[in-house]
Design an enzyme around this catalytic site. Structure first.
Site, PDB file in Angstrom:
ATOM      1  N   ARG A 107       0.742  -1.366  -0.194  1.00  0.00           N
ATOM      2  CA  ARG A 107       0.101   0.165   0.069  1.00  0.00           C
ATOM      3  C   ARG A 107       0.725   1.328   0.176  1.00  0.00           C
ATOM      4  O   ARG A 107       0.390   2.204  -0.258  1.00  0.00           O
ATOM      5  CB  ARG A 107      -0.909   0.038   1.406  1.00  0.00           C
ATOM      6  CG  ARG A 107      -1.786  -1.090   1.366  1.00  0.00           C
ATOM      7  CD  ARG A 107      -2.525  -1.000   2.637  1.00  0.00           C
ATOM      8  NE  ARG A 107      -1.528  -1.308   3.634  1.00  0.00           N
ATOM      9  CZ  ARG A 107      -1.559  -1.328   5.012  1.00  0.00           C
ATOM     10  NH1 ARG A 107      -2.878  -0.737   5.407  1.00  0.00           N
ATOM     11  NH2 ARG A 107      -0.696  -1.214   5.712  1.00  0.00           N
ATOM     12  N   GLU A 119       6.571   7.290  11.943  1.00  0.00           N
ATOM     13  CA  GLU A 119       6.180   8.542  13.067  1.00  0.00           C
ATOM     14  C   GLU A 119       7.263   9.375  12.642  1.00  0.00           C
ATOM     15  O   GLU A 119       8.453   9.296  12.992  1.00  0.00           O
ATOM     16  CB  GLU A 119       6.365   8.056  14.336  1.00  0.00           C
ATOM     17  CG  GLU A 119       5.027   7.121  14.798  1.00  0.00           C
ATOM     18  CD  GLU A 119       5.199   6.661  16.307  1.00  0.00           C
ATOM     19  OE1 GLU A 119       6.158   6.886  16.967  1.00  0.00           O
ATOM     20  OE2 GLU A 119       4.245   6.278  16.713  1.00  0.00           O
ATOM     21  N   GLN A 162       5.763  25.737  16.008  1.00  0.00           N
ATOM     22  CA  GLN A 162       5.671  26.356  14.720  1.00  0.00           C
ATOM     23  C   GLN A 162       6.210  25.228  13.735  1.00  0.00           C
ATOM     24  O   GLN A 162       7.411  25.059  13.848  1.00  0.00           O
ATOM     25  CB  GLN A 162       6.479  27.673  14.724  1.00  0.00           C
ATOM     26  CG  GLN A 162       6.340  28.494  13.430  1.00  0.00           C
ATOM     27  CD  GLN A 162       6.996  29.853  13.437  1.00  0.00           C
ATOM     28  OE1 GLN A 162       6.837  30.631  14.269  1.00  0.00           O
ATOM     29  NE2 GLN A 162       7.578  30.210  12.195  1.00  0.00           N
ATOM     30  N   ARG A 168      19.620  28.305   0.847  1.00  0.00           N
ATOM     31  CA  ARG A 168      18.597  28.885   1.987  1.00  0.00           C
ATOM     32  C   ARG A 168      19.990  29.060   3.182  1.00  0.00           C
ATOM     33  O   ARG A 168      20.122  27.950   3.619  1.00  0.00           O
ATOM     34  CB  ARG A 168      17.557  28.593   2.278  1.00  0.00           C
ATOM     35  CG  ARG A 168      16.562  28.672   1.105  1.00  0.00           C
ATOM     36  CD  ARG A 168      15.014  28.190   1.364  1.00  0.00           C
ATOM     37  NE  ARG A 168      14.448  28.190   0.157  1.00  0.00           N
ATOM     38  CZ  ARG A 168      13.276  29.083   0.028  1.00  0.00           C
ATOM     39  NH1 ARG A 168      13.343  30.286   0.949  1.00  0.00           N
ATOM     40  NH2 ARG A 168      12.557  29.027  -1.004  1.00  0.00           N
ATOM     41  N   HIS A 222      21.229  30.616   8.513  1.00  0.00           N
ATOM     42  CA  HIS A 222      20.169  31.350   9.619  1.00  0.00           C
ATOM     43  C   HIS A 222      20.362  30.905  10.741  1.00  0.00           C
ATOM     44  O   HIS A 222      20.366  29.807  10.960  1.00  0.00           O
ATOM     45  CB  HIS A 222      18.992  31.494   8.903  1.00  0.00           C
ATOM     46  CG  HIS A 222      18.719  31.823   7.511  1.00  0.00           C
ATOM     47  ND1 HIS A 222      17.711  31.246   6.422  1.00  0.00           N
ATOM     48  CD2 HIS A 222      19.450  32.994   6.668  1.00  0.00           C
ATOM     49  CE1 HIS A 222      17.938  31.940   5.063  1.00  0.00           C
ATOM     50  NE2 HIS A 222      18.985  32.864   5.387  1.00  0.00           N
ATOM     51  N   LYS A 267      15.540  23.507  15.526  1.00  0.00           N
ATOM     52  CA  LYS A 267      14.674  23.029  14.585  1.00  0.00           C
ATOM     53  C   LYS A 267      14.724  21.429  14.267  1.00  0.00           C
ATOM     54  O   LYS A 267      15.896  20.838  14.407  1.00  0.00           O
ATOM     55  CB  LYS A 267      15.141  23.616  13.404  1.00  0.00           C
ATOM     56  CG  LYS A 267      15.221  25.272  13.297  1.00  0.00           C
ATOM     57  CD  LYS A 267      15.679  25.868  11.926  1.00  0.00           C
ATOM     58  CE  LYS A 267      15.807  27.461  12.027  1.00  0.00           C
ATOM     59  NZ  LYS A 267      16.506  27.993  11.136  1.00  0.00           N
ATOM     60  N   HIS A 308      21.962  27.492  10.277  1.00  0.00           N
ATOM     61  CA  HIS A 308      21.379  26.475   9.643  1.00  0.00           C
ATOM     62  C   HIS A 308      21.075  26.769   8.299  1.00  0.00           C
ATOM     63  O   HIS A 308      20.796  27.879   7.925  1.00  0.00           O
ATOM     64  CB  HIS A 308      20.129  26.052  10.164  1.00  0.00           C
ATOM     65  CG  HIS A 308      19.290  24.972   9.338  1.00  0.00           C
ATOM     66  ND1 HIS A 308      18.150  25.484   8.647  1.00  0.00           N
ATOM     67  CD2 HIS A 308      19.446  23.840   9.019  1.00  0.00           C
ATOM     68  CE1 HIS A 308      17.646  24.474   8.040  1.00  0.00           C
ATOM     69  NE2 HIS A 308      18.415  23.508   8.141  1.00  0.00           N
ATOM     70  N   TYR A 347      10.167  22.192   8.463  1.00  0.00           N
ATOM     71  CA  TYR A 347      10.806  22.077   9.693  1.00  0.00           C
ATOM     72  C   TYR A 347       9.981  22.735  10.912  1.00  0.00           C
ATOM     73  O   TYR A 347       9.246  23.780  10.878  1.00  0.00           O
ATOM     74  CB  TYR A 347      12.272  22.854   9.778  1.00  0.00           C
ATOM     75  CG  TYR A 347      12.190  24.338   9.278  1.00  0.00           C
ATOM     76  CD1 TYR A 347      12.209  25.395  10.212  1.00  0.00           C
ATOM     77  CD2 TYR A 347      12.461  24.526   8.087  1.00  0.00           C
ATOM     78  CE1 TYR A 347      12.347  26.541   9.909  1.00  0.00           C
ATOM     79  CE2 TYR A 347      12.436  25.775   7.583  1.00  0.00           C
ATOM     80  CZ  TYR A 347      12.359  26.792   8.217  1.00  0.00           C
ATOM     81  OH  TYR A 347      12.273  28.122   8.036  1.00  0.00           O
ATOM     82  N   GLU A 360      16.709  37.973  14.065  1.00  0.00           N
ATOM     83  CA  GLU A 360      17.149  37.289  12.800  1.00  0.00           C
ATOM     84  C   GLU A 360      18.552  37.593  12.689  1.00  0.00           C
ATOM     85  O   GLU A 360      18.878  38.882  12.675  1.00  0.00           O
ATOM     86  CB  GLU A 360      16.117  37.590  11.557  1.00  0.00           C
ATOM     87  CG  GLU A 360      16.274  36.767  10.452  1.00  0.00           C
ATOM     88  CD  GLU A 360      15.661  37.427   9.487  1.00  0.00           C
ATOM     89  OE1 GLU A 360      14.836  36.153   8.515  1.00  0.00           O
ATOM     90  OE2 GLU A 360      15.303  38.524   9.077  1.00  0.00           O
ATOM     91  N   ASP A 375      20.725  37.044   1.848  1.00  0.00           N
ATOM     92  CA  ASP A 375      21.668  36.033   2.138  1.00  0.00           C
ATOM     93  C   ASP A 375      22.976  36.318   1.530  1.00  0.00           C
ATOM     94  O   ASP A 375      24.010  35.718   2.203  1.00  0.00           O
ATOM     95  CB  ASP A 375      21.218  34.530   1.639  1.00  0.00           C
ATOM     96  CG  ASP A 375      20.035  33.845   2.677  1.00  0.00           C
ATOM     97  OD1 ASP A 375      19.564  34.849   3.638  1.00  0.00           O
ATOM     98  OD2 ASP A 375      19.404  32.873   2.333  1.00  0.00           O
TER      99      ASP A 375
END
Length: 186
Positions: free
Chosen positions: A23, A28, A46, A58, A61, A71, A118, A131, A142, A169
């Site tokens: 299937r 998890e 979040q 990316r 940060h 994260k 990251h 994430y 930031e 960036d």
């Protein structure tokens, strides 16, 4: 245990047990009891999701306290190279980088504590990344480090002439000049 140590204190790769049959599959992606049993006590509040094309970088940060974020990162589609940099002063691995391929196929996740910068690069045609964060986003908190800092020497696994990096960036400071209030608690 499905947690793999990375050689950097507190930075873990989570490789879930996947149950497959005719299937499809089931696993998890997050189980608080299992994470707590491995010493990961973060309470995630979040979820963020992005979609990017091949060559996008990316990062790097992070957020400063009181909004510093841990994260838990995974790729929902495609493949990324996920990168974490230990910026905790006093850490035995201060300034060290760790990278791992996260993909929809391998289902691995990277658990990144607060005190790490990251970023990721997209290695497939398209990648969707999700994430979990244990703090809310705060523009005032930031911060970042430029992706191509020569002292970090990160191999993003894409040709630099094909890299797609946001204007924001491209003007981040080098590691030696970044805003860094983090201290290793050992």
């Amino acid at each position: 245990m499905p947690f793999i140590e990375t050689g950097i204190p507190d930075l873990l790769v989570f490789e879930p047990t996947v149950f497959e049959d005719s299937r499809g599959f089931f696993f998890e992606a997050y189980n608080q009891k299992m994470f707590n049993g491995a010493g990961v006590e973060n309470v995630f509040i979040q979820d963020n999701q992005s979609r990017s094309t091949y060559g996008v970088i990316r990062g790097l940060h992070y957020q400063t306290p009181p909004f510093a974020q841990a994260k838990l990162v995974r790729a929902l589609t495609g493949t990324i190279l996920d990168v974490a940099v230990d910026i905790r002063k006093g850490s035995p691995t201060f300034g060290k980088t760790f990278s791992v391929e996260l993909s929809a196929d391998n289902k691995k996740q990277l658990m990144i504590p607060a005190g790490f910068a990251h970023g990721f690069s997209v290695l497939s045609e398209i990648a969707e990344v999700m994430y979990k964060c244990d703090q809310f986003y705060s523009k005032a908190s930031e911060q970042g480090i430029i992706y191509n800092d020569p002292s970090l020497n990160i191999d993003w696994k894409i040709p630099m002439e094909k890299a797609i990096v946001s204007d924001k960036d491209q003007v981040l400071p080098v590691f030696a000049n970044c805003v860094n209030p983090f201290e290793y608690k050992g």
